[in-house]
Design a protein around this motif. Structure first.
Motif, mmCIF file in Angstrom:
data_model
loop_
_atom_site.group_PDB
_atom_site.id
_atom_site.type_symbol
_atom_site.label_atom_id
_atom_site.label_comp_id
_atom_site.label_asym_id
_atom_site.label_seq_id
_atom_site.Cartn_x
_atom_site.Cartn_y
_atom_site.Cartn_z
ATOM 1 N N PHE A 1 0.730 -1.313 -0.038
ATOM 2 C CA PHE A 1 0.234 -0.204 -0.030
ATOM 3 C C PHE A 1 0.908 1.165 0.197
ATOM 4 C CE2 PHE A 1 -2.017 3.396 2.199
ATOM 5 C CZ PHE A 1 -3.308 3.523 1.719
ATOM 6 N N VAL A 2 1.953 1.275 0.804
ATOM 7 C CA VAL A 2 2.803 2.243 0.801
ATOM 8 C C VAL A 2 3.573 2.533 -0.553
ATOM 9 C CG1 VAL A 2 4.850 3.140 2.009
ATOM 10 C CG2 VAL A 2 3.275 2.040 3.482
ATOM 11 N N ASP A 3 4.060 1.439 -1.109
ATOM 12 C CA ASP A 3 4.650 1.740 -2.113
ATOM 13 C C ASP A 3 4.001 2.194 -3.443
ATOM 14 O OD1 ASP A 3 7.298 1.226 -1.078
ATOM 15 O OD2 ASP A 3 6.797 -1.123 -1.433
ATOM 16 N N ARG A 4 2.737 1.614 -3.417
ATOM 17 C CA ARG A 4 1.734 2.235 -4.585
ATOM 18 C C ARG A 4 1.240 3.640 -4.413
ATOM 19 N NH1 ARG A 4 2.071 -2.936 -4.639
ATOM 20 N NH2 ARG A 4 0.857 -4.287 -6.305
ATOM 21 N N PHE A 5 1.073 3.873 -3.147
ATOM 22 C CA PHE A 5 0.606 5.363 -2.827
ATOM 23 C C PHE A 5 1.931 6.362 -3.431
ATOM 24 C CE2 PHE A 5 0.183 9.311 -0.501
ATOM 25 C CZ PHE A 5 -0.993 9.722 -0.542
ATOM 26 N N LEU A 6 3.110 5.901 -2.908
ATOM 27 C CA LEU A 6 4.096 6.853 -3.410
ATOM 28 C C LEU A 6 4.420 6.818 -4.644
ATOM 29 C CD1 LEU A 6 6.598 5.507 -0.761
ATOM 30 C CD2 LEU A 6 5.396 7.542 -0.576
ATOM 31 N N VAL A 7 4.390 5.678 -5.345
ATOM 32 C CA VAL A 7 4.466 6.008 -6.840
ATOM 33 C C VAL A 7 3.437 6.700 -7.470
ATOM 34 C CG1 VAL A 7 4.049 4.238 -8.942
ATOM 35 C CG2 VAL A 7 5.400 3.411 -7.350
ATOM 36 N N THR A 8 2.234 6.569 -7.072
ATOM 37 C CA THR A 8 1.295 7.713 -7.626
ATOM 38 C C THR A 8 1.496 9.185 -7.336
ATOM 39 O OG1 THR A 8 -0.523 5.936 -7.615
ATOM 40 C CG2 THR A 8 -1.233 8.165 -7.489
ATOM 41 N N VAL B 1 14.502 1.729 5.006
ATOM 42 C CA VAL B 1 14.085 1.486 3.699
ATOM 43 C C VAL B 1 13.639 2.776 3.217
ATOM 44 C CG1 VAL B 1 12.005 0.490 2.317
ATOM 45 C CG2 VAL B 1 13.487 -0.791 4.096
ATOM 46 N N TYR B 2 12.764 3.699 3.767
ATOM 47 C CA TYR B 2 12.196 4.775 3.059
ATOM 48 C C TYR B 2 12.936 6.020 3.030
ATOM 49 C CZ TYR B 2 8.223 1.880 2.026
ATOM 50 O OH TYR B 2 7.646 0.639 1.616
ATOM 51 N N GLU B 3 13.786 6.390 4.034
ATOM 52 C CA GLU B 3 14.673 7.310 4.073
ATOM 53 C C GLU B 3 15.942 6.866 2.832
ATOM 54 O OE1 GLU B 3 14.224 9.336 8.461
ATOM 55 O OE2 GLU B 3 15.802 7.548 8.126
ATOM 56 N N GLY B 4 16.140 5.755 2.806
ATOM 57 C CA GLY B 4 17.183 5.120 2.051
ATOM 58 C C GLY B 4 16.578 5.537 0.237
ATOM 59 N N ALA B 5 15.230 5.468 0.153
ATOM 60 C CA ALA B 5 14.535 5.777 -1.099
ATOM 61 C C ALA B 5 14.706 7.112 -1.438
ATOM 62 C CB ALA B 5 13.139 5.248 -1.065
ATOM 63 N N GLY B 6 14.693 8.054 -0.322
ATOM 64 C CA GLY B 6 14.615 9.492 -0.617
ATOM 65 C C GLY B 6 13.682 10.186 0.257
ATOM 66 N N VAL C 1 20.514 -3.550 -5.658
ATOM 67 C CA VAL C 1 19.583 -4.542 -4.858
ATOM 68 C C VAL C 1 20.606 -5.631 -4.128
ATOM 69 C CG1 VAL C 1 17.764 -6.173 -4.787
ATOM 70 C CG2 VAL C 1 17.756 -4.170 -6.066
ATOM 71 N N ARG C 2 21.498 -6.019 -4.935
ATOM 72 C CA ARG C 2 22.485 -7.201 -4.597
ATOM 73 C C ARG C 2 23.297 -6.709 -3.351
ATOM 74 N NH1 ARG C 2 23.686 -9.736 -10.399
ATOM 75 N NH2 ARG C 2 21.899 -11.099 -10.556
ATOM 76 N N SER C 3 23.701 -5.428 -3.520
ATOM 77 C CA SER C 3 24.753 -4.778 -2.773
ATOM 78 C C SER C 3 23.944 -4.160 -1.631
ATOM 79 C CB SER C 3 25.573 -3.695 -3.413
ATOM 80 O OG SER C 3 24.854 -2.621 -3.792
ATOM 81 N N GLY C 4 22.762 -4.093 -1.515
ATOM 82 C CA GLY C 4 22.107 -3.565 -0.381
ATOM 83 C C GLY C 4 21.620 -2.137 -0.549
ATOM 84 N N ASP C 5 22.311 -1.405 -1.543
ATOM 85 C CA ASP C 5 22.173 -0.016 -1.461
ATOM 86 C C ASP C 5 20.833 0.445 -1.914
ATOM 87 O OD1 ASP C 5 24.499 0.415 -1.145
ATOM 88 O OD2 ASP C 5 25.241 0.371 -3.221
ATOM 89 N N ILE C 6 20.171 -0.759 -2.724
ATOM 90 C CA ILE C 6 18.451 -0.451 -2.853
ATOM 91 C C ILE C 6 17.634 -1.357 -2.087
ATOM 92 C CG2 ILE C 6 16.746 -0.686 -4.551
ATOM 93 C CD1 ILE C 6 18.230 0.798 -6.527
ATOM 94 N N SER C 7 16.552 -1.138 -1.502
ATOM 95 C CA SER C 7 15.846 -2.099 -0.430
ATOM 96 C C SER C 7 15.240 -3.409 -1.408
ATOM 97 C CB SER C 7 14.831 -1.362 0.194
ATOM 98 O OG SER C 7 13.824 -2.405 0.543
ATOM 99 N N LEU C 8 15.772 -4.467 -1.093
ATOM 100 C CA LEU C 8 15.206 -5.789 -1.580
ATOM 101 C C LEU C 8 13.417 -5.692 -1.558
ATOM 102 C CD1 LEU C 8 15.204 -8.409 -2.891
ATOM 103 C CD2 LEU C 8 15.532 -9.503 -0.738
#
Length: 306
Positions: free
Chosen positions: A109-116, A145-150, A281-288
């Motif tokens: 739900f969080v991710d879909r809202f953010l995408v919109t 996760v979310y601060e890492g996304a920006g 993603v593999r290195s952990g720089d982007i949340s799996l």
């Protein structure tokens, strides 16, 4: 007083609309043809819309046209539906309220809202609500996760006042949409920000640990400190609509920052060799978890198109 006027929709019940004229709400209905403009929406007029109104032969006010919107928050009306439901229009910022328990907000739900919000260029701040009831380790993981996304993640509690002053600053002078699942404390927080507002609040269902709907209709409230806040009924699901698969990754900020390093300019970030996103993603720089959300949305869109 003029028979015809242009005003802002401040309350939408589905049958009648309150439109602000000279600071006072005027009760209006929709002219039928507004529903036939090719917009496959369950609600052609929404809170935040600027609308043109006329007085009919009976003295009633009718919404006859909508001024073009500069943005809106939209979701799929229901599972496997091709219709959309617009939550609010012409907003300056969205505050997404999230709880990790009592009740739990699903990550999808969080991710879909953010995408919109990204797709319609609406700045969004995530409010971790009822922080006094949340597990510290879960909060730390969510923030990472979310601060890492920006995104700005703000811990709030209407009970002990945590974060309330920062929310008040965010609301000042802006038209802000406050959204989230039922029971996350939207109405309680808004009433804490401005106690003069008459907003209903409710409790969590003990049997299902889910929120009860306390806001029945979307309503825009003017704030004593300037600006306005839009309180919406709790949303259960958030299906995306009108977002092309090839553009979806543009609405994940962390993928946008990383994608220029991909070997192929048209990389889909799903299987290609030399994909910088997959490496991140593999290195952990982007949340799996965020990357899995991206893949799940792509898969979901394929189902809707069948």
């Amino acid at each position: 007083m003029e028979r015809n006027f242009t005003g802002t929709v401040v309350r939408a019940t589905g049958s009648w609309y309150d439109v602000l004229r000279d600071g006072e709400p005027v009760r209006c209905r929709i002219r039928g043809r507004l529903r036939l403009k090719g917009v496959r929406s369950t609600n052609p007029v929404v809170v935040g819309d600027e609308v043109r109104c006329e007085e009919d032969e009976n003295g009633d006010h009718v919404i006859v046209d909508i001024v073009p919107r500069h943005n809106y928050v939209i979701r799929r009306a229901s599972n496997l539906s091709k219709e959309s439901h617009i939550i609010a229009a012409n907003i300056d910022r969205a505050l997404l309220m999230v709880t990790l328990r009592q009740p739990e907000t699903p990550p999808e739900f969080v991710d879909r809202f953010l995408v919109t919000c990204e797709a319609y260029k609406i700045p969004v701040v995530i409010l971790l609500s009822k922080i006094d009831l949340q597990d510290a380790a879960a909060v730390a993981a969510f923030r990472a996760v979310y601060e890492g996304a920006g995104y700005e993640v703000l811990e709030v509690s209407a009970t002990d006042g945590t974060g309330v002053e920062r929310v008040r600053e965010l609301l000042a002078g802006c038209r802000t949409l406050v959204s989230g699942n039922s029971g996350v404390g939207k109405s309680t927080l808004i009433r804490t920000i401005d106690p003069t507002l008459d907003i209903r609040t409710g409790e969590i269902s003990e049997s299902h640990h889910k929120g009860r709907h306390t806001t029945t209709f979307s309503t825009m409230y003017p704030l004593a400190g300037g600006g306005a806040v839009i309180d919406t009924p709790g949303i259960k699901g958030f299906g995306l609509i009108d977002i092309d698969d090839a553009e979806l990754w543009h609405y994940f900020p962390e993928m946008m920052r990383t994608a220029p390093g991909c070997r192929f300019y048209n990389c889909t970030h799903t299987h290609e060799p030399g994909c910088a996103v997959i490496e991140a993603v593999r290195s952990g720089d982007i949340s799996l978890a965020r990357y899995e959300s991206y893949l799940k949305i792509l898969d979901e869109d394929d189902k809707y198109r069948k």
